[in-house]
Design a protein around this motif. Structure first.
Motif, PDB file in Angstrom:
ATOM      1  N   LEU A  42       0.851  -1.187   0.000  1.00 40.96           N
ATOM      2  CA  LEU A  42       0.000   0.000   0.000  1.00 40.96           C
ATOM      3  C   LEU A  42       0.887   1.237   0.000  1.00 40.96           C
ATOM      4  O   LEU A  42       1.864   1.304   0.748  1.00 40.96           O
ATOM      5  N   SER A  43       0.546   2.197  -0.831  1.00 41.70           N
ATOM      6  CA  SER A  43       1.250   3.473  -0.860  1.00 41.70           C
ATOM      7  C   SER A  43       0.405   4.505  -0.127  1.00 41.70           C
ATOM      8  O   SER A  43      -0.757   4.711  -0.465  1.00 41.70           O
ATOM      9  N   ILE A  44       0.969   5.128   0.878  1.00 41.82           N
ATOM     10  CA  ILE A  44       0.276   6.129   1.685  1.00 41.82           C
ATOM     11  C   ILE A  44       0.852   7.501   1.374  1.00 41.82           C
ATOM     12  O   ILE A  44       2.058   7.726   1.542  1.00 41.82           O
ATOM     13  N   SER A  45       0.022   8.413   0.910  1.00 43.80           N
ATOM     14  CA  SER A  45       0.439   9.784   0.627  1.00 43.80           C
ATOM     15  C   SER A  45      -0.249  10.723   1.609  1.00 43.80           C
ATOM     16  O   SER A  45      -1.463  10.624   1.807  1.00 43.80           O
ATOM     17  N   ILE A  46       0.525  11.625   2.187  1.00 39.63           N
ATOM     18  CA  ILE A  46       0.003  12.494   3.245  1.00 39.63           C
ATOM     19  C   ILE A  46       0.338  13.945   2.930  1.00 39.63           C
ATOM     20  O   ILE A  46       1.487  14.273   2.616  1.00 39.63           O
ATOM     21  N   ASN A  47      -0.664  14.796   3.015  1.00 40.52           N
ATOM     22  CA  ASN A  47      -0.448  16.230   2.810  1.00 40.52           C
ATOM     23  C   ASN A  47      -1.443  16.972   3.669  1.00 40.52           C
ATOM     24  O   ASN A  47      -2.640  16.691   3.592  1.00 40.52           O
ATOM     25  N   TRP A  48      -0.981  17.881   4.513  1.00 43.71           N
ATOM     26  CA  TRP A  48      -1.903  18.621   5.368  1.00 43.71           C
ATOM     27  C   TRP A  48      -1.335  19.980   5.719  1.00 43.71           C
ATOM     28  O   TRP A  48      -0.166  20.268   5.478  1.00 43.71           O
ATOM     29  N   ALA A  55       2.533  23.978   5.611  1.00 41.81           N
ATOM     30  CA  ALA A  55       2.169  22.782   4.849  1.00 41.81           C
ATOM     31  C   ALA A  55       3.150  21.651   5.114  1.00 41.81           C
ATOM     32  O   ALA A  55       4.352  21.863   5.303  1.00 41.81           O
ATOM     33  N   TYR A  56       2.621  20.414   5.121  1.00 40.45           N
ATOM     34  CA  TYR A  56       3.421  19.219   5.362  1.00 40.45           C
ATOM     35  C   TYR A  56       3.083  18.172   4.293  1.00 40.45           C
ATOM     36  O   TYR A  56       1.946  18.090   3.842  1.00 40.45           O
ATOM     37  N   TYR A  57       4.113  17.393   3.928  1.00 46.07           N
ATOM     38  CA  TYR A  57       3.887  16.360   2.912  1.00 46.07           C
ATOM     39  C   TYR A  57       4.853  15.206   3.127  1.00 46.07           C
ATOM     40  O   TYR A  57       6.036  15.417   3.417  1.00 46.07           O
ATOM     41  N   THR A  58       4.369  13.996   2.990  1.00 43.95           N
ATOM     42  CA  THR A  58       5.233  12.824   3.030  1.00 43.95           C
ATOM     43  C   THR A  58       4.538  11.664   2.334  1.00 43.95           C
ATOM     44  O   THR A  58       3.341  11.719   2.049  1.00 43.95           O
ATOM     45  N   GLN A  59       5.307  10.610   2.081  1.00 39.45           N
ATOM     46  CA  GLN A  59       4.774   9.431   1.395  1.00 39.45           C
ATOM     47  C   GLN A  59       5.593   8.216   1.815  1.00 39.45           C
ATOM     48  O   GLN A  59       6.807   8.304   2.011  1.00 39.45           O
ATOM     49  N   TYR A  60       4.932   7.074   1.979  1.00 40.31           N
ATOM     50  CA  TYR A  60       5.647   5.854   2.322  1.00 40.31           C
ATOM     51  C   TYR A  60       4.847   4.648   1.843  1.00 40.31           C
ATOM     52  O   TYR A  60       3.675   4.759   1.486  1.00 40.31           O
ATOM     53  N   LYS A  61       5.487   3.488   1.855  1.00 39.27           N
ATOM     54  CA  LYS A  61       4.834   2.234   1.482  1.00 39.27           C
ATOM     55  C   LYS A  61       4.830   1.296   2.683  1.00 39.27           C
ATOM     56  O   LYS A  61       5.727   1.343   3.528  1.00 39.27           O
ATOM     57  N   ALA A 144      -2.417  12.930  -2.355  1.00 33.32           N
ATOM     58  CA  ALA A 144      -3.394  13.077  -1.291  1.00 33.32           C
ATOM     59  C   ALA A 144      -2.734  13.614  -0.048  1.00 33.32           C
ATOM     60  O   ALA A 144      -1.518  13.761   0.021  1.00 33.32           O
ATOM     61  N   SER A 145      -3.553  13.897   0.986  1.00 34.38           N
ATOM     62  CA  SER A 145      -3.013  14.511   2.177  1.00 34.38           C
ATOM     63  C   SER A 145      -3.768  14.083   3.404  1.00 34.38           C
ATOM     64  O   SER A 145      -4.880  13.606   3.329  1.00 34.38           O
ATOM     65  N   SER A 146      -3.124  14.259   4.588  1.00 36.20           N
ATOM     66  CA  SER A 146      -3.743  13.836   5.826  1.00 36.20           C
ATOM     67  C   SER A 146      -2.946  14.315   7.009  1.00 36.20           C
ATOM     68  O   SER A 146      -1.840  14.823   6.868  1.00 36.20           O
ATOM     69  N   VAL A 147      -3.486  14.104   8.217  1.00 37.86           N
ATOM     70  CA  VAL A 147      -2.756  14.415   9.433  1.00 37.86           C
ATOM     71  C   VAL A 147      -2.418  13.134  10.168  1.00 37.86           C
ATOM     72  O   VAL A 147      -2.379  13.088  11.374  1.00 37.86           O
ATOM     73  N   ALA A 148      -2.192  12.040   9.448  1.00 34.82           N
ATOM     74  CA  ALA A 148      -1.865  10.779  10.096  1.00 34.82           C
ATOM     75  C   ALA A 148      -0.639  10.949  10.964  1.00 34.82           C
ATOM     76  O   ALA A 148       0.202  11.806  10.724  1.00 34.82           O
ATOM     77  N   PRO A 154       7.806  19.737   6.926  1.00 36.74           N
ATOM     78  CA  PRO A 154       7.469  20.649   5.839  1.00 36.74           C
ATOM     79  C   PRO A 154       8.547  20.626   4.763  1.00 36.74           C
ATOM     80  O   PRO A 154       9.738  20.592   5.068  1.00 36.74           O
ATOM     81  N   THR A 155       8.131  20.610   3.505  1.00 36.78           N
ATOM     82  CA  THR A 155       9.070  20.655   2.396  1.00 36.78           C
ATOM     83  C   THR A 155       8.616  21.723   1.410  1.00 36.78           C
ATOM     84  O   THR A 155       7.450  22.111   1.375  1.00 36.78           O
ATOM     85  N   LYS A 156       9.550  22.183   0.591  1.00 36.47           N
ATOM     86  CA  LYS A 156       9.209  23.186  -0.409  1.00 36.47           C
ATOM     87  C   LYS A 156       8.176  22.637  -1.382  1.00 36.47           C
ATOM     88  O   LYS A 156       7.223  23.317  -1.754  1.00 36.47           O
ATOM     89  N   GLU A 157       8.355  21.361  -1.772  1.00 34.00           N
ATOM     90  CA  GLU A 157       7.394  20.725  -2.679  1.00 34.00           C
ATOM     91  C   GLU A 157       6.015  20.661  -2.036  1.00 34.00           C
ATOM     92  O   GLU A 157       5.000  20.919  -2.670  1.00 34.00           O
ATOM     93  N   GLY A 158       5.973  20.325  -0.732  1.00 33.68           N
ATOM     94  CA  GLY A 158       4.694  20.251  -0.029  1.00 33.68           C
ATOM     95  C   GLY A 158       4.004  21.590   0.034  1.00 33.68           C
ATOM     96  O   GLY A 158       2.789  21.693  -0.134  1.00 33.68           O
ATOM     97  N   VAL A 159       4.780  22.662   0.278  1.00 33.23           N
ATOM     98  CA  VAL A 159       4.192  24.004   0.348  1.00 33.23           C
ATOM     99  C   VAL A 159       3.597  24.400  -0.990  1.00 33.23           C
ATOM    100  O   VAL A 159       2.474  24.902  -1.083  1.00 33.23           O
ATOM    101  N   ILE A 160       4.362  24.154  -2.069  1.00 34.86           N
ATOM    102  CA  ILE A 160       3.880  24.509  -3.409  1.00 34.86           C
ATOM    103  C   ILE A 160       2.615  23.723  -3.755  1.00 34.86           C
ATOM    104  O   ILE A 160       1.624  24.280  -4.223  1.00 34.86           O
ATOM    105  N   LYS A 161       2.655  22.418  -3.485  1.00 35.29           N
ATOM    106  CA  LYS A 161       1.493  21.593  -3.794  1.00 35.29           C
ATOM    107  C   LYS A 161       0.298  21.999  -2.960  1.00 35.29           C
ATOM    108  O   LYS A 161      -0.832  22.034  -3.445  1.00 35.29           O
ATOM    109  N   HIS A 162       0.546  22.315  -1.690  1.00 36.49           N
ATOM    110  CA  HIS A 162      -0.581  22.676  -0.837  1.00 36.49           C
ATOM    111  C   HIS A 162      -1.223  23.982  -1.296  1.00 36.49           C
ATOM    112  O   HIS A 162      -2.447  24.117  -1.298  1.00 36.49           O
ATOM    113  N   LYS A 163      -0.409  24.968  -1.680  1.00 30.37           N
ATOM    114  CA  LYS A 163      -0.969  26.235  -2.149  1.00 30.37           C
ATOM    115  C   LYS A 163      -1.829  26.023  -3.388  1.00 30.37           C
ATOM    116  O   LYS A 163      -2.913  26.585  -3.512  1.00 30.37           O
TER     117      LYS A 163
END
Length: 263
Positions: A42-48, A55-61, A144-148, A154-163
């Motif tokens: 399962l791939s879990i993508s998190i952005n919140w 903004a925060y972003y991460t992803q894991y399997k 996708a995103s979440s507060v799991a 926080p990453t620059k990519e996450g901030v850009i994607k969140h905006k």
């Protein structure tokens, strides 16, 4: 992986339905679960985004086979274990030095919502329970995103994607709200027209001894034989329903020759 099918979606957070004992309370978030590695993981993508607009972003399997596997995010855990309890329950466990430091229980509720219950220990080694509630998104986002409870930074990519995501959500939600209001208005108008049609059919089937005039008010009665009659005389002038079985309604003839009930 068949039983995990119910979880494979992009889920949007209900911040007002969450209960946090630890961590940063979210303002918005998404949580995406996808099939990966030919259905073996399962791939879990998190952005919140936090209340401070960070903004925060991460992803894991994670592999849902009930066995422990090395976890890629070593800051959080050494190993991770995932198991599909049944078609509505999915359980993640994260280990550090052989000890469970975080347990995330996914539950599909009867109303279709996704409930995440996180049990773990904070930085002071105190136990906590965080509860998150999500609803399934109708559209599929590129991520996708979440507060799991998984540790995310926080990453620059996450901030850009969140905006970009926030701007898109604001615009589409506004447009959907406008459409919803229009649909509700049309539904009310359709209901009013249906009522006018039914009332008009009743009146045109009733006995008429005069020619009704547009804009004038008349009074509809039911006779003892079940038929209807339109009268110029109001109930108060009769002192009741008069010689008829009962008073039905006062009505006005409109310009389109439909009738509308008046008080």
């Amino acid at each position: 992986m068949v039983q995990a099918y119910n979880f494979l979606a992009s889920w949007q957070l209900f911040p007002e339905k969450c209960d946090f004992q630890s961590g940063i309370p979210p303002k918005s978030g998404n949580y995406k679960i996808e099939s990966a590695d030919n259905g073996h993981a399962l791939s879990i993508s998190i952005n919140w985004v936090s209340m401070d607009n960070e903004a925060y972003y991460t992803q894991y399997k994670i592999v849902p086979d009930g066995k422990s596997h090395l976890f890629e995010n070593v800051e959080l855990a050494d190993e991770a274990q995932a198991s599909i309890e049944n078609s509505s329950t999915l359980l993640f466990k994260f280990y550090k030095n052989g000890q469970v430091i975080l347990e995330v229980k996914h539950e599909i509720m009867p109303n279709g919502y996704l409930k995440l219950t996180q049990q773990g220990y904070d930085k002071d080694n105190k136990p906590f329970v965080n509860i998150e509630m999500y609803h399934k998104q109708l559209s599929v986002l590129p991520y996708a995103s979440s507060v799991a409870g998984v540790a995310i930074r926080p990453t620059k990519e996450g901030v850009i994607k969140h905006k970009a995501l926030s701007a898109m959500e604001d615009q589409t939600n506004m447009q959907l709200d406008q459409i919803r209001q229009q649909i509700e208005l049309l539904a009310r108008q359709a209901q009013e027209i249906r009522k006018r049609k039914e009332l008009s059919m009743m009146i045109y089937e009733a006995k008429l001894s005069f020619k009704p005039q547009i804009g004038h008010i008349y009074h509809l009665y039911e006779k003892n034989d079940g038929q209807h009659i339109l009268s110029l005389v109001a109930p108060q002038e009769w002192g009741g329903s008069g010689p008829f079985k009962q008073f039905v309604s006062s009505v006005r003839l409109l310009a389109d020759h439909t009738w509308v009930e008046v008080n």
